[in-house]
Design a protein around this motif. Structure first.
Motif, short mmCIF file in Angstrom:
data_model
loop_
_atom_site.label_atom_id
_atom_site.label_comp_id
_atom_site.label_asym_id
_atom_site.label_seq_id
_atom_site.Cartn_x
_atom_site.Cartn_y
_atom_site.Cartn_z
N UNK A 239 4.36 13.77 -7.24
CA UNK A 239 5.43 13.74 -8.24
C UNK A 239 6.21 12.43 -8.23
N UNK A 240 5.99 11.56 -7.25
CA UNK A 240 6.75 10.31 -7.23
C UNK A 240 6.20 9.33 -8.26
N UNK A 241 7.00 8.37 -8.70
CA UNK A 241 6.54 7.44 -9.73
C UNK A 241 5.29 6.69 -9.29
N UNK B 51 0.83 -1.19 0.00
CA UNK B 51 0.00 0.00 0.00
C UNK B 51 0.87 1.24 0.00
N UNK B 52 0.54 2.24 -0.83
CA UNK B 52 1.32 3.47 -0.84
C UNK B 52 1.15 4.25 0.45
N UNK B 53 2.12 5.04 0.75
CA UNK B 53 2.06 5.85 1.96
C UNK B 53 0.96 6.87 1.85
N UNK B 54 0.35 7.19 2.98
CA UNK B 54 -0.76 8.14 2.98
C UNK B 54 -0.32 9.52 2.51
N UNK C 212 0.18 3.83 -5.75
CA UNK C 212 0.53 5.24 -5.71
C UNK C 212 0.31 5.82 -7.11
N UNK C 213 -0.30 7.00 -7.16
CA UNK C 213 -0.45 7.69 -8.43
C UNK C 213 0.11 9.10 -8.29
N UNK C 214 0.34 9.75 -9.42
CA UNK C 214 0.94 11.08 -9.39
C UNK C 214 0.16 12.02 -10.31
N UNK C 215 0.69 13.21 -10.51
CA UNK C 215 -0.02 14.22 -11.29
C UNK C 215 -0.20 13.82 -12.74
N UNK D 200 -7.26 17.31 -8.11
CA UNK D 200 -6.05 18.12 -8.18
C UNK D 200 -4.99 17.65 -7.19
N UNK D 201 -5.35 16.76 -6.27
CA UNK D 201 -4.41 16.32 -5.24
C UNK D 201 -4.56 14.83 -4.95
N UNK D 202 -4.71 14.02 -5.97
CA UNK D 202 -4.88 12.59 -5.76
C UNK D 202 -3.52 11.88 -5.73
N UNK D 203 -3.36 10.96 -4.80
CA UNK D 203 -2.09 10.25 -4.68
C UNK D 203 -2.25 8.73 -4.58
#
Length: 493
Positions: free
Chosen positions: A30-32, A22-25, A361-364, A343-346
């Motif tokens: 900008x991370x991959x 699970x990705x960090x909260x 994890x997702x980025x912009x 606009x701020x989904x991760x």
């Protein structure tokens, strides 16, 4: 709708891949993004999109030859946008077609994580597969949780305009005193099909320009191909846009315009990239004036630029949307029902939705298609009080306008009657209808002129909720309402 026919989803409860991390909260935008490898073992027929480096017949022919050389079969070519849809049962297809494509091929990617079921063209490597026999319960998530609260047979009703609070909120009732819209305006409804005999819709359906795009991404113009099969989502959307003024049932935002059924939802509720590509290109070829897109493209809720397969499919859909706009089409899309700040989904917890979802994890660079593509009007949902619907996505710079989407009365297939549904799927057709009215009174306006005026004329709505998700921005442009709630009256004045 998204597969979303954008109604409420059960994906949050889906099982995770064994061993997935699970990705960090506090993941950074900008991370991959988390890789989601798509396995395509030998003997398994998979679907791919291939993007030529240039959108011209010569380049497309070179890509088609590369497909054959790599052991694939061309399903559909769209030289207008330089995109080829292909099937292959070779594990090495992606690598081999890149080698064979040379300077003609820009990118290639699988469009789904599961094998093809709808079949492959004549001369392909495998016979037609069995069609899906029913609508999976999970498929309802695709329509973002549209919730049906009631149904009523058409023959038991008098006119129900009085029940349509949504039309009064956007001043459609006042706009109708000026015009119901022109039959010269054609609206494409990219969805699950439209009831062909519903009394409130039959007069406005343009049969000649309707199509089914779920045949592996090929345009199927058979007489009944565009009919609904397992979902009434598209029928509900159609009623909000253009239910006729005929003394029964309801009245749409633009009851005088024509509508075309562009079926992009298969019987399992999925809208794969090749279906959406077909839909947008078809809209451009037919020079439709507006399209409604109440869905997100499967199997990823967000398609990431830093993932090879996802990036290729995303580019193909982007090209289709962009080309349709050059052909005079204004495209409207539902923002989605995940209650997410776009606009701020991760984090994405529900993709891929055609297999086993992974918490990733997702980025912009990971975007909802088509809602976050350039040149698309993105719509959030509000309740009868004007509050943002609890399920609606939001986002400063992501939402263009807002419209009613909670407990909306419209047409359904059952008994050719009427029912209530909720979702951003129900909000976007209000905006589509307003644009259809605007095009009716300004027939020479381009898509960009229509969209600019739509935003300018929207009724500003300040952030007014004291608790819940943070609303950012000004009354004229904020993360909940964008430029405001659409105004049908202003559109026709």
């Amino acid at each position: 709708m998204s597969r979303r026919p954008l109604v409420l989803t059960a994906l949050a409860a889906a099982a995770l891949v064994v061993g997935a991390v699970a990705p960090a909260a506090n993941a950074s935008p900008t991370e991959p993004s988390t890789p989601v490898p798509i396995s395509a073992p030998d003997g398994t027929i998979m679907s791919y999109v291939l993007n030529a480096k240039a959108a011209n017949p010569g380049q497309v022919r070179l890509v088609e030859r590369a497909v054959a050389a790599a052991g694939g079969v061309v399903v559909q070519s769209w030289p207008e946008i330089g995109v080829v849809v292909a099937h292959s049962q070779r594990a090495a297809f992606r690598a081999d077609v890149v080698a064979a494509g040379g300077n003609a091929l820009a990118s290639v990617g699988a469009t789904r994580t599961v094998p093809v079921t709808e079949g492959t063209p004549a001369g392909a490597l495998a016979p037609w597969g069995p069609g899906s026999s029913g609508w999976k319960a999970d498929a309802k998530k695709k329509f973002n949780g549209d919730i049906e609260a009631s149904t009523t047979p058409a023959d038991s009703l008098d006119a129900r305009e009085g029940d349509q609070w949504d039309m009064r909120m956007i001043n459609a009732d006042k706009a109708h005193q000026i015009t119901d819209g022109s039959s010269n305006v054609l609206v494409g409804i990219l969805d699950s099909g439209i009831d062909p005999v519903h009394p409130d819709l039959v007069a406005n359906i343009d049969v000649a320009d309707s199509v089914n795009c779920t045949d592996a991404g090929r345009p199927d113009t058979s007489a009944s191909g565009w009919y609904p099969t397992t979902s009434d989502h598209g029928t509900h959307v159609a009623g909000t846009i253009a239910a006729a003024r005929n003394g029964v049932g309801i009245v749409g935002v633009a009851p005088g315009v024509r509508i075309a059924s562009v079926k992009v939802v298969n019987d399992d509720g999925f809208i794969y990239p090749e279906y959406a590509i077909c839909g947008f290109v078809w809209a451009g070829l037919k020079h439709m004036d507006v399209t409604n897109n109440s869905y997100y493209v499967d199997p990823f809720e967000y398609w990431c630029d830093d993932q090879i397969d996802q990036a290729a499919a995303k580019e193909a859909v982007r090209r289709a949307v962009e080309w349709s706009t050059t052909q005079g089409v204004a495209n409207v899309a539902a923002a989605g029902n995940s209650a997410v700040d776009l606009a701020n989904k991760t984090v994405d917890k529900g993709s891929p939705d055609d297999g086993t979802p992974v918490v990733r994890t997702i980025n912009a660079g990971c975007e909802d298609l088509p809602a976050e593509l350039p040149g698309v009007v993105t719509v959030s949902s509000v309740t009868s009080t004007g509050a943002l619907s609890s399920f609606s996505n939001r986002g400063l710079g992501k939402i263009d306008v807002a419209a009613p989407g909670s407990s909306i009365l419209s047409t359904i297939v059952r008994n050719h009657g009427y029912g209530l549904k909720s979702g951003t799927s129900m909000a976007s057709p209000h905006v589509t209808g307003v644009l259809a009215l605007m095009k009716s009174v300004h027939p020479t306006w381009t898509p960009m002129q229509l969209m600019d005026k739509l935003a300018e004329q929207a009724m500003p709505h300040a952030c007014s909720i004291a608790s819940g998700p943070v609303c950012t921005g000004t009354p004229d442009d904020n993360s909940y309402y964008g430029n405001g709630i659409v105004d049908a009256l202003a559109a026709v004045q």
